[in-house]
Design a protein around this motif. Structure first.
Motif, PDB file in Angstrom:
ATOM      1  N   GLU A 196       0.798  -1.223   0.000  1.00  0.00           N
ATOM      2  CA  GLU A 196       0.000   0.000   0.000  1.00  0.00           C
ATOM      3  C   GLU A 196       0.836   1.281   0.000  1.00  0.00           C
ATOM      4  O   GLU A 196       0.401   2.313  -0.504  1.00  0.00           O
ATOM      5  CB  GLU A 196      -0.940   0.017   1.211  1.00  0.00           C
ATOM      6  CG  GLU A 196      -1.740   1.303   1.282  1.00  0.00           C
ATOM      7  CD  GLU A 196      -3.036   1.160   2.046  1.00  0.00           C
ATOM      8  OE1 GLU A 196      -3.173   0.175   2.788  1.00  0.00           O
ATOM      9  OE2 GLU A 196      -3.887   2.055   1.901  1.00  0.00           O
ATOM     10  N   ALA A 237       4.601   3.294  -0.740  1.00  0.00           N
ATOM     11  CA  ALA A 237       5.983   3.366  -1.194  1.00  0.00           C
ATOM     12  C   ALA A 237       6.740   4.120  -0.110  1.00  0.00           C
ATOM     13  O   ALA A 237       6.573   5.328   0.052  1.00  0.00           O
ATOM     14  CB  ALA A 237       6.071   4.100  -2.523  1.00  0.00           C
ATOM     15  N   GLY A 242      10.790   7.064   4.195  1.00  0.00           N
ATOM     16  CA  GLY A 242      11.630   7.413   5.335  1.00  0.00           C
ATOM     17  C   GLY A 242      11.119   6.827   6.617  1.00  0.00           C
ATOM     18  O   GLY A 242      10.060   6.203   6.651  1.00  0.00           O
ATOM     19  N   ILE A 246       2.670   4.170   9.816  1.00  0.00           N
ATOM     20  CA  ILE A 246       3.197   4.754   8.590  1.00  0.00           C
ATOM     21  C   ILE A 246       2.195   5.782   8.110  1.00  0.00           C
ATOM     22  O   ILE A 246       0.983   5.547   8.145  1.00  0.00           O
ATOM     23  CB  ILE A 246       3.449   3.671   7.512  1.00  0.00           C
ATOM     24  CG1 ILE A 246       4.015   4.322   6.234  1.00  0.00           C
ATOM     25  CG2 ILE A 246       2.178   2.865   7.192  1.00  0.00           C
ATOM     26  CD1 ILE A 246       4.669   3.317   5.290  1.00  0.00           C
ATOM     27  N   CYS A 297       1.062   8.570   5.046  1.00  0.00           N
ATOM     28  CA  CYS A 297       1.227   9.026   3.667  1.00  0.00           C
ATOM     29  C   CYS A 297       1.485  10.522   3.694  1.00  0.00           C
ATOM     30  O   CYS A 297       0.671  11.285   4.224  1.00  0.00           O
ATOM     31  CB  CYS A 297      -0.016   8.709   2.846  1.00  0.00           C
ATOM     32  SG  CYS A 297       0.075   9.420   1.182  1.00  0.00           S
ATOM     33  N   LYS A 352      -3.022   9.920   5.388  1.00  0.00           N
ATOM     34  CA  LYS A 352      -3.555   8.640   5.883  1.00  0.00           C
ATOM     35  C   LYS A 352      -2.511   7.895   6.723  1.00  0.00           C
ATOM     36  O   LYS A 352      -1.333   7.881   6.396  1.00  0.00           O
ATOM     37  CB  LYS A 352      -3.989   7.773   4.699  1.00  0.00           C
ATOM     38  CG  LYS A 352      -4.501   6.404   5.117  1.00  0.00           C
ATOM     39  CD  LYS A 352      -5.198   5.682   3.978  1.00  0.00           C
ATOM     40  CE  LYS A 352      -4.257   5.385   2.816  1.00  0.00           C
ATOM     41  NZ  LYS A 352      -4.937   4.591   1.754  1.00  0.00           N
ATOM     42  N   ILE A 353      -2.971   7.293   7.805  1.00  0.00           N
ATOM     43  CA  ILE A 353      -2.061   6.571   8.693  1.00  0.00           C
ATOM     44  C   ILE A 353      -2.392   5.084   8.680  1.00  0.00           C
ATOM     45  O   ILE A 353      -3.561   4.704   8.812  1.00  0.00           O
ATOM     46  CB  ILE A 353      -2.165   7.108  10.134  1.00  0.00           C
ATOM     47  CG1 ILE A 353      -1.730   8.580  10.179  1.00  0.00           C
ATOM     48  CG2 ILE A 353      -1.311   6.281  11.095  1.00  0.00           C
ATOM     49  CD1 ILE A 353      -1.931   9.245  11.524  1.00  0.00           C
ATOM     50  N   PHE A 365       7.002   5.536  10.122  1.00  0.00           N
ATOM     51  CA  PHE A 365       7.439   5.403   8.741  1.00  0.00           C
ATOM     52  C   PHE A 365       6.700   6.447   7.907  1.00  0.00           C
ATOM     53  O   PHE A 365       5.570   6.833   8.229  1.00  0.00           O
ATOM     54  CB  PHE A 365       7.106   4.009   8.191  1.00  0.00           C
ATOM     55  CG  PHE A 365       7.904   2.898   8.808  1.00  0.00           C
ATOM     56  CD1 PHE A 365       9.154   2.566   8.310  1.00  0.00           C
ATOM     57  CD2 PHE A 365       7.401   2.171   9.883  1.00  0.00           C
ATOM     58  CE1 PHE A 365       9.895   1.520   8.873  1.00  0.00           C
ATOM     59  CE2 PHE A 365       8.131   1.132  10.464  1.00  0.00           C
ATOM     60  CZ  PHE A 365       9.379   0.809   9.953  1.00  0.00           C
ATOM     61  N   TYR A 366       7.325   6.894   6.849  1.00  0.00           N
ATOM     62  CA  TYR A 366       6.677   7.834   5.937  1.00  0.00           C
ATOM     63  C   TYR A 366       6.713   7.255   4.541  1.00  0.00           C
ATOM     64  O   TYR A 366       7.640   6.524   4.188  1.00  0.00           O
ATOM     65  CB  TYR A 366       7.390   9.194   5.978  1.00  0.00           C
ATOM     66  CG  TYR A 366       7.325   9.797   7.349  1.00  0.00           C
ATOM     67  CD1 TYR A 366       6.209  10.530   7.742  1.00  0.00           C
ATOM     68  CD2 TYR A 366       8.341   9.586   8.283  1.00  0.00           C
ATOM     69  CE1 TYR A 366       6.108  11.050   9.026  1.00  0.00           C
ATOM     70  CE2 TYR A 366       8.259  10.101   9.570  1.00  0.00           C
ATOM     71  CZ  TYR A 366       7.144  10.832   9.932  1.00  0.00           C
ATOM     72  OH  TYR A 366       7.046  11.322  11.200  1.00  0.00           O
ATOM     73  N   GLY A 367       5.703   7.579   3.755  1.00  0.00           N
ATOM     74  CA  GLY A 367       5.661   7.040   2.401  1.00  0.00           C
ATOM     75  C   GLY A 367       4.536   7.687   1.616  1.00  0.00           C
ATOM     76  O   GLY A 367       3.942   8.669   2.059  1.00  0.00           O
ATOM     77  N   ILE A 368       4.276   7.120   0.437  1.00  0.00           N
ATOM     78  CA  ILE A 368       3.178   7.603  -0.404  1.00  0.00           C
ATOM     79  C   ILE A 368       2.235   6.423  -0.627  1.00  0.00           C
ATOM     80  O   ILE A 368       2.671   5.361  -1.049  1.00  0.00           O
ATOM     81  CB  ILE A 368       3.689   8.089  -1.772  1.00  0.00           C
ATOM     82  CG1 ILE A 368       4.890   9.024  -1.622  1.00  0.00           C
ATOM     83  CG2 ILE A 368       2.567   8.749  -2.554  1.00  0.00           C
ATOM     84  CD1 ILE A 368       4.533  10.423  -1.238  1.00  0.00           C
ATOM     85  N   CYS A 369       0.956   6.665  -0.358  1.00  0.00           N
ATOM     86  CA  CYS A 369       0.011   5.561  -0.482  1.00  0.00           C
ATOM     87  C   CYS A 369      -0.395   5.349  -1.946  1.00  0.00           C
ATOM     88  O   CYS A 369      -0.137   6.191  -2.807  1.00  0.00           O
ATOM     89  CB  CYS A 369      -1.219   5.808   0.382  1.00  0.00           C
ATOM     90  SG  CYS A 369      -2.359   7.019  -0.290  1.00  0.00           S
ATOM     91  N   THR A 370      -1.019   4.227  -2.185  1.00  0.00           N
ATOM     92  CA  THR A 370      -1.380   3.840  -3.547  1.00  0.00           C
ATOM     93  C   THR A 370      -2.180   4.920  -4.264  1.00  0.00           C
ATOM     94  O   THR A 370      -1.846   5.313  -5.383  1.00  0.00           O
ATOM     95  CB  THR A 370      -2.239   2.553  -3.508  1.00  0.00           C
ATOM     96  OG1 THR A 370      -1.601   1.617  -2.650  1.00  0.00           O
ATOM     97  CG2 THR A 370      -2.383   1.957  -4.891  1.00  0.00           C
ATOM     98  N   ARG A 413      -0.214   7.905  -5.257  1.00  0.00           N
ATOM     99  CA  ARG A 413       0.700   7.631  -6.368  1.00  0.00           C
ATOM    100  C   ARG A 413      -0.059   7.662  -7.691  1.00  0.00           C
ATOM    101  O   ARG A 413       0.424   8.175  -8.692  1.00  0.00           O
ATOM    102  CB  ARG A 413       1.384   6.279  -6.185  1.00  0.00           C
ATOM    103  CG  ARG A 413       2.740   6.393  -5.502  1.00  0.00           C
ATOM    104  CD  ARG A 413       3.310   5.026  -5.256  1.00  0.00           C
ATOM    105  NE  ARG A 413       2.560   4.326  -4.217  1.00  0.00           N
ATOM    106  CZ  ARG A 413       2.539   3.006  -4.056  1.00  0.00           C
ATOM    107  NH1 ARG A 413       3.203   2.231  -4.881  1.00  0.00           N
ATOM    108  NH2 ARG A 413       1.841   2.466  -3.068  1.00  0.00           N
TER     109      ARG A 413
END
Lengths: 139, 139
Positions: A117, A119, A122, B89, B91, B96-97, B127-132, B135
């Motif tokens: 879900e 990417a 960090g 994590i 986004c 969104k968490i 954690f940090y990221g980009i959700c689906t 993207r």
DNA sequence: TACTATAATAGAATTATTCCAAGATAGTAA
DNA sequence: TTACTATCTTGGAATAATTCTATTATAGTA
């Protein structure tokens, strides 16, 4: 000519006396000050300084990637002028925050249902503990 | 007789209709709501509910170890009714968490200069990221 | 059923942070 | 060195999140 002036002059970062004072206070500071800590310190030399200036300056530094905003303390934000990837530990007794310089990235593999879900870009680890002086007080 | 009533009755936790509604909303909720999210939801059924009630209730739950306060979002606190040790994590696009259920404790040894000063009691990884869906939007 | 400790409420208070408009000034270009 | 202008500083107001307070209501109990 000061190091700070050399570092920022001519880089689209306007160096005012208040900013220089903030930069000096932050440089090498490992105490993780809050906005109020910065404000209180700068006010000693520039009694008219405002919170707006403090927030403007830390924001500008954050946008330049030279300062981190720390969320380990639920009560308020702290700032860390060391932008290199590292982690933090907070004493649950007195609130003191320390740095943790260790690269855990090799150890932080994520479960597949998460990477499906997100990417991941960090991470940051918050450690909690009791510092030496708090342990002495309660023993 | 509802599960929630069974769980809390006679444990020094007064079960009012508002509290039951909050408990029901939180039970099994993996959306990491903010105080406002909870308030908005409960207000649908109890239009006179106040923020004080929301905060009182989440505080009571936190004190009982049944709810976690999450600091991953610098803007505001989120709450997690799953008190088991886990990580989060977020986004960086939409905020969104998500939950990260994985025990990293074996991997999180601390440098000696840290353990010399702190008796470590816990940790939490952001954690940090980009959700689906974020993207998809930008591609 | 009645009592009492605790919760709910509205709204004020507090705290952290951001916004805004006006005046000031650092950096630049001449 | 001067003058210009973009950017900064400032005080104060605005916003947002959270806590506090006094009063009223009520869940749990005896």
């Amino acid at each position: 000519m000061e190091r700070i002036v050399r570092k920022y002059r001519g880089k689209g970062f306007k160096l005012t006396p208040q900013r220089i004072a903030i930069l000096k206070f932050l440089e090498g500071n490992t105490n993780h000050p809050t906005a109020e800590d910065i404000y209180t310190e700068i006010k000693k030399k520039y009694p008219t300084v405002s919170f707006a200036t403090v927030y403007n300056t830390v924001q500008a530094l954050r946008d330049r990637g030279e300062l981190l905003e720390i969320t380990i303390d639920p009560e308020r934000k702290h700032f860390d002028p060391n932008p290199s990837a590292h982690h933090h530990i907070m004493c649950t007794g007195c609130g003191k925050i320390g740095d943790v310089f260790f690269d855990y990235s090799m150890s932080l593999g994520l479960p597949e249902e998460v990477t499906r879900e997100f990417a991941v870009t960090g991470n940051h680890i918050d450690f909690y503990g009791i510092c030496t002086s708090c342990r002495e007080k309660t023993s």
